[in-house]
Design a protein around this motif. Structure first.
Motif, PDB file in Angstrom:
ATOM      1  N   ILE A  18      44.054  86.117 109.081  1.00 17.69           N
ATOM      2  CA  ILE A  18      42.899  85.900 108.200  1.00 17.69           C
ATOM      3  C   ILE A  18      43.340  85.196 106.919  1.00 17.69           C
ATOM      4  CG2 ILE A  18      41.246  87.081 106.697  1.00 17.69           C
ATOM      5  CD1 ILE A  18      40.862  89.141 108.912  1.00 17.69           C
ATOM      6  N   VAL A  19      44.450  85.640 106.331  1.00 23.65           N
ATOM      7  CA  VAL A  19      44.947  85.008 105.103  1.00 23.65           C
ATOM      8  C   VAL A  19      45.314  83.546 105.367  1.00 23.65           C
ATOM      9  CG1 VAL A  19      46.761  85.058 103.351  1.00 23.65           C
ATOM     10  CG2 VAL A  19      45.756  87.200 104.158  1.00 23.65           C
ATOM     11  N   MET A  20      45.951  83.281 106.487  1.00 26.61           N
ATOM     12  CA  MET A  20      46.298  81.898 106.842  1.00 26.61           C
ATOM     13  C   MET A  20      45.059  81.023 106.926  1.00 26.61           C
ATOM     14  SD  MET A  20      49.030  82.616 109.896  1.00 26.61           S
ATOM     15  CE  MET A  20      50.580  83.489 109.641  1.00 26.61           C
ATOM     16  N   MET A  21      44.024  81.534 107.576  1.00 27.87           N
ATOM     17  CA  MET A  21      42.814  80.752 107.768  1.00 27.87           C
ATOM     18  C   MET A  21      42.073  80.547 106.453  1.00 27.87           C
ATOM     19  SD  MET A  21      41.554  79.141 110.285  1.00 27.87           S
ATOM     20  CE  MET A  21      40.189  77.986 110.285  1.00 27.87           C
ATOM     21  N   LEU A  48      56.961  78.799 113.247  1.00 29.41           N
ATOM     22  CA  LEU A  48      55.732  79.007 112.479  1.00 29.41           C
ATOM     23  C   LEU A  48      55.216  77.699 111.896  1.00 29.41           C
ATOM     24  CD1 LEU A  48      56.820  82.295 110.674  1.00 29.41           C
ATOM     25  CD2 LEU A  48      55.024  82.103 112.405  1.00 29.41           C
ATOM     26  N   LEU A  49      56.110  76.874 111.398  1.00 29.56           N
ATOM     27  CA  LEU A  49      55.705  75.580 110.837  1.00 29.56           C
ATOM     28  C   LEU A  49      55.090  74.693 111.913  1.00 29.56           C
ATOM     29  CD1 LEU A  49      55.757  73.648 108.350  1.00 29.56           C
ATOM     30  CD2 LEU A  49      57.969  72.842 109.205  1.00 29.56           C
ATOM     31  N   GLY A  50      55.743  74.617 113.081  1.00 29.49           N
ATOM     32  CA  GLY A  50      55.253  73.765 114.153  1.00 29.49           C
ATOM     33  C   GLY A  50      53.904  74.200 114.696  1.00 29.49           C
ATOM     34  N   PHE A  51      53.749  75.482 114.943  1.00 30.89           N
ATOM     35  CA  PHE A  51      52.465  75.957 115.443  1.00 30.89           C
ATOM     36  C   PHE A  51      51.404  75.936 114.347  1.00 30.89           C
ATOM     37  CE2 PHE A  51      54.981  77.549 118.988  1.00 30.89           C
ATOM     38  CZ  PHE A  51      54.122  77.303 120.054  1.00 30.89           C
ATOM     39  N   GLY A  52      51.818  76.047 113.093  1.00 27.28           N
ATOM     40  CA  GLY A  52      50.875  75.864 111.998  1.00 27.28           C
ATOM     41  C   GLY A  52      50.335  74.443 111.981  1.00 27.28           C
ATOM     42  N   MET A  53      51.192  73.465 112.226  1.00 29.17           N
ATOM     43  CA  MET A  53      50.752  72.065 112.286  1.00 29.17           C
ATOM     44  C   MET A  53      49.775  71.852 113.438  1.00 29.17           C
ATOM     45  SD  MET A  53      54.370  70.141 111.409  1.00 29.17           S
ATOM     46  CE  MET A  53      53.652  68.501 111.446  1.00 29.17           C
ATOM     47  N   LEU A  54      50.086  72.428 114.601  1.00 31.20           N
ATOM     48  CA  LEU A  54      49.177  72.316 115.748  1.00 31.20           C
ATOM     49  C   LEU A  54      47.848  72.982 115.438  1.00 31.20           C
ATOM     50  CD1 LEU A  54      48.557  71.618 118.694  1.00 31.20           C
ATOM     51  CD2 LEU A  54      49.678  73.765 119.360  1.00 31.20           C
ATOM     52  N   GLY A  55      47.889  74.164 114.833  1.00 31.98           N
ATOM     53  CA  GLY A  55      46.655  74.853 114.485  1.00 31.98           C
ATOM     54  C   GLY A  55      45.844  74.110 113.452  1.00 31.98           C
ATOM     55  N   GLY A  56      46.510  73.481 112.478  1.00 30.68           N
ATOM     56  CA  GLY A  56      45.799  72.688 111.480  1.00 30.68           C
ATOM     57  C   GLY A  56      45.118  71.484 112.096  1.00 30.68           C
ATOM     58  N   LEU A  57      45.797  70.825 113.048  1.00 33.91           N
ATOM     59  CA  LEU A  57      45.195  69.690 113.739  1.00 33.91           C
ATOM     60  C   LEU A  57      43.944  70.121 114.495  1.00 33.91           C
ATOM     61  CD1 LEU A  57      45.506  66.675 114.642  1.00 33.91           C
ATOM     62  CD2 LEU A  57      46.742  67.559 116.643  1.00 33.91           C
ATOM     63  N   ILE A  58      44.017  71.237 115.197  1.00 34.63           N
ATOM     64  CA  ILE A  58      42.872  71.727 115.969  1.00 34.63           C
ATOM     65  C   ILE A  58      41.749  72.184 115.042  1.00 34.63           C
ATOM     66  CG2 ILE A  58      42.113  73.524 117.573  1.00 34.63           C
ATOM     67  CD1 ILE A  58      44.878  73.332 118.868  1.00 34.63           C
ATOM     68  N   SER A  59      42.101  72.809 113.917  1.00 34.66           N
ATOM     69  CA  SER A  59      41.069  73.230 112.958  1.00 34.66           C
ATOM     70  C   SER A  59      40.366  72.018 112.353  1.00 34.66           C
ATOM     71  CB  SER A  59      41.689  74.084 111.850  1.00 34.66           C
ATOM     72  OG  SER A  59      42.098  75.332 112.349  1.00 34.66           O
ATOM     73  N   TRP A  96      53.564  87.892 104.631  1.00 31.24           N
ATOM     74  CA  TRP A  96      53.457  86.741 103.740  1.00 31.24           C
ATOM     75  C   TRP A  96      54.458  85.643 104.090  1.00 31.24           C
ATOM     76  CZ3 TRP A  96      49.253  86.182 101.042  1.00 31.24           C
ATOM     77  CH2 TRP A  96      48.513  87.312 100.667  1.00 31.24           C
ATOM     78  N   ARG A  97      55.592  85.999 104.670  1.00 26.71           N
ATOM     79  CA  ARG A  97      56.562  84.974 105.075  1.00 26.71           C
ATOM     80  C   ARG A  97      55.963  84.066 106.140  1.00 26.71           C
ATOM     81  NH1 ARG A  97      61.459  88.711 106.826  1.00 26.71           N
ATOM     82  NH2 ARG A  97      59.678  89.684 107.884  1.00 26.71           N
ATOM     83  N   ALA A  98      55.279  84.672 107.093  1.00 24.95           N
ATOM     84  CA  ALA A  98      54.621  83.880 108.135  1.00 24.95           C
ATOM     85  C   ALA A  98      53.495  83.036 107.548  1.00 24.95           C
ATOM     86  CB  ALA A  98      54.076  84.804 109.230  1.00 24.95           C
ATOM     87  N   VAL A  99      52.753  83.613 106.604  1.00 24.82           N
ATOM     88  CA  VAL A  99      51.650  82.884 105.967  1.00 24.82           C
ATOM     89  C   VAL A  99      52.161  81.599 105.325  1.00 24.82           C
ATOM     90  CG1 VAL A  99      49.992  82.935 104.064  1.00 24.82           C
ATOM     91  CG2 VAL A  99      50.215  84.920 105.572  1.00 24.82           C
ATOM     92  N   PHE A 100      53.263  81.677 104.589  1.00 22.40           N
ATOM     93  CA  PHE A 100      53.778  80.510 103.872  1.00 22.40           C
ATOM     94  C   PHE A 100      54.088  79.358 104.817  1.00 22.40           C
ATOM     95  CE2 PHE A 100      57.425  78.031 102.387  1.00 22.40           C
ATOM     96  CZ  PHE A 100      56.939  77.544 101.174  1.00 22.40           C
ATOM     97  N   TRP A 101      54.840  79.627 105.871  1.00 21.72           N
ATOM     98  CA  TRP A 101      55.283  78.547 106.751  1.00 21.72           C
ATOM     99  C   TRP A 101      54.147  77.996 107.596  1.00 21.72           C
ATOM    100  CZ3 TRP A 101      59.634  75.963 106.169  1.00 21.72           C
ATOM    101  CH2 TRP A 101      60.634  76.561 105.401  1.00 21.72           C
ATOM    102  N   VAL A 102      53.238  78.842 108.032  1.00 27.09           N
ATOM    103  CA  VAL A 102      52.103  78.357 108.820  1.00 27.09           C
ATOM    104  C   VAL A 102      51.190  77.481 107.974  1.00 27.09           C
ATOM    105  CG1 VAL A 102      49.963  79.067 109.963  1.00 27.09           C
ATOM    106  CG2 VAL A 102      52.109  80.204 110.527  1.00 27.09           C
ATOM    107  N   VAL A 103      50.874  77.923 106.765  1.00 28.91           N
ATOM    108  CA  VAL A 103      49.959  77.161 105.916  1.00 28.91           C
ATOM    109  C   VAL A 103      50.575  75.836 105.482  1.00 28.91           C
ATOM    110  CG1 VAL A 103      48.738  77.175 103.695  1.00 28.91           C
ATOM    111  CG2 VAL A 103      48.706  79.201 105.154  1.00 28.91           C
ATOM    112  N   CYS A 104      51.882  75.813 105.250  1.00 25.97           N
ATOM    113  CA  CYS A 104      52.547  74.540 104.941  1.00 25.97           C
ATOM    114  C   CYS A 104      52.335  73.525 106.064  1.00 25.97           C
ATOM    115  CB  CYS A 104      54.045  74.768 104.720  1.00 25.97           C
ATOM    116  SG  CYS A 104      54.466  75.494 103.119  1.00 25.97           S
TER     117      CYS A 104
END
Length: 325
Positions: free
Chosen positions: A214-217, A172-183, A102-110
């Motif tokens: 899966i939870v992140m997505m 996690l935050l940075g790659f979450g931002m990259l993943g959000g842009l690609i999504s 869940w720690r990873a989920v929080f920062w990636v989704v942010c």
């Protein structure tokens, strides 16, 4: 069977009930009319639950290459459908008490939610062929990284994040931002980007990383669906495609989660590699490659591969007490 496991069996009927009473929707006729959509998502939703790939990773190439659906519509459909199918997978994960970081989920989704809208706007500026090849490039570089990772059977793999300080949060935050842009651009991609970081950089076991991704997505897809709906983009034919998929994905994704919980790590990896190989072959056969498109694709592939390889070669999280024996 435990009570929480029995509750998982109620997820599809409850969603079917809501789908059946949706206003102005002919419930069963829409499936008959758009049966290729339903058939595609029967497979795609199962893959979404069983692996780190989202349902859009199956829907996007099939829609754009075989069904001749515009990439913009395929992207909107993928995000809208994932919000239901992977939402059912999330409930299954919670009810079966499958471990999630869940720690990873929080920062990636942010990070991912903030970059969805820029991804939507960027998609309007790129030609359709470039969008389709970008999807293939990201998938292929990920497959290469996963192959590197699994060549070494002695490689450390952790059950959870081996450390969680400032660097880990920023990563996690940075790659979450990259993943959000690609999504936002493709309708999926966050799951591949973050899965790569978790298994290559943090050395998380694939079976532990899959439910976390899966939870992140799911959370990212919910935010994306809200943006799509509020911006007036959720209109036919995308909404019709969505109606045809909803009763299918709500069965396929939870089933995939259950099967994944019973699969070996090696089986999960081989499934992913096989799917990505099919995606690459279909792109090479069906997408006309101009010199500019080919050079851009090669450059992006090399760029992603270099990043993944550097994470793979990193020894930062070796010999940590959380490593699996």
């Amino acid at each position: 069977m435990r009570l929480d496991k029995k509750f998982t069996l109620l997820i599809p009927p409850l969603v079917w009930l809501g789908w059946f009473v949706l206003p102005s929707s002919p419930p069963f006729w829409v499936i008959v009319k758009h049966w290729p959509i339903s058939l595609t998502m029967a497979f795609g939703s199962f893959i979404a639950g069983a692996t780190s790939e989202s349902g859009g990773a199956v829907a996007f190439p099939v829609f754009t290459k075989m069904l001749a659906i515009p990439a913009t519509q395929a992207k909107l459909f993928s995000l809208a459908t994932q919000s239901v199918g992977m939402g059912a997978a999330l409930l299954t994960i919670l009810l079966l008490r499958i471990r999630v970081e869940w720690r990873a989920v929080f920062w990636v989704v942010c990070g991912s939610i903030t970059m969805l809208w820029p991804g939507f706007k960027l998609a309007e500026l790129l030609p359709a062929s470039m969008v389709r090849m970008l999807f293939t490039v990201i998938q292929s570089s990920f497959a290469l990284a996963l192959w590197w990772h699994n060549r070494d059977s002695e490689r450390d793999r952790h059950e959870g994040l081996p450390a969680f300080g400032g660097l880990e949060k920023l990563t996690l935050l940075g790659f979450g931002m990259l993943g959000g842009l690609i999504s936002g651009l493709l309708g999926s991609g966050l799951e591949i980007i973050v899965f790569s970081v978790l298994v290559l950089w943090f050395r998380l076991c694939e079976k532990a990383a899959t439910p976390t991704v899966i939870v992140m997505m799911v959370l990212t897809s919910w935010a994306a669906f809200a943006m799509i709906y509020c911006s007036g983009r959720f209109v036919p034919p995308v909404s019709d495609y969505w109606l045809a998929a909803v009763p299918i994905v709500v069965m396929g994704a939870p089933l995939g989660v259950y099967v994944c919980s019973r699969m070996s790590r090696t089986a999960v990896v081989k499934t992913l590699l096989g799917l990505i190989l099919l995606e690459l072959l279909s792109s090479l056969l069906l997408i006309p490659l101009t010199p500019d498109l080919a050079l851009t694709s090669i450059g992006l592939f090399l760029g992603f591969s270099c990043v993944y390889y550097s994470m793979y070669r990193s020894k930062r999280y070796i010999d940590h007490p959380s490593a699996l024996s």
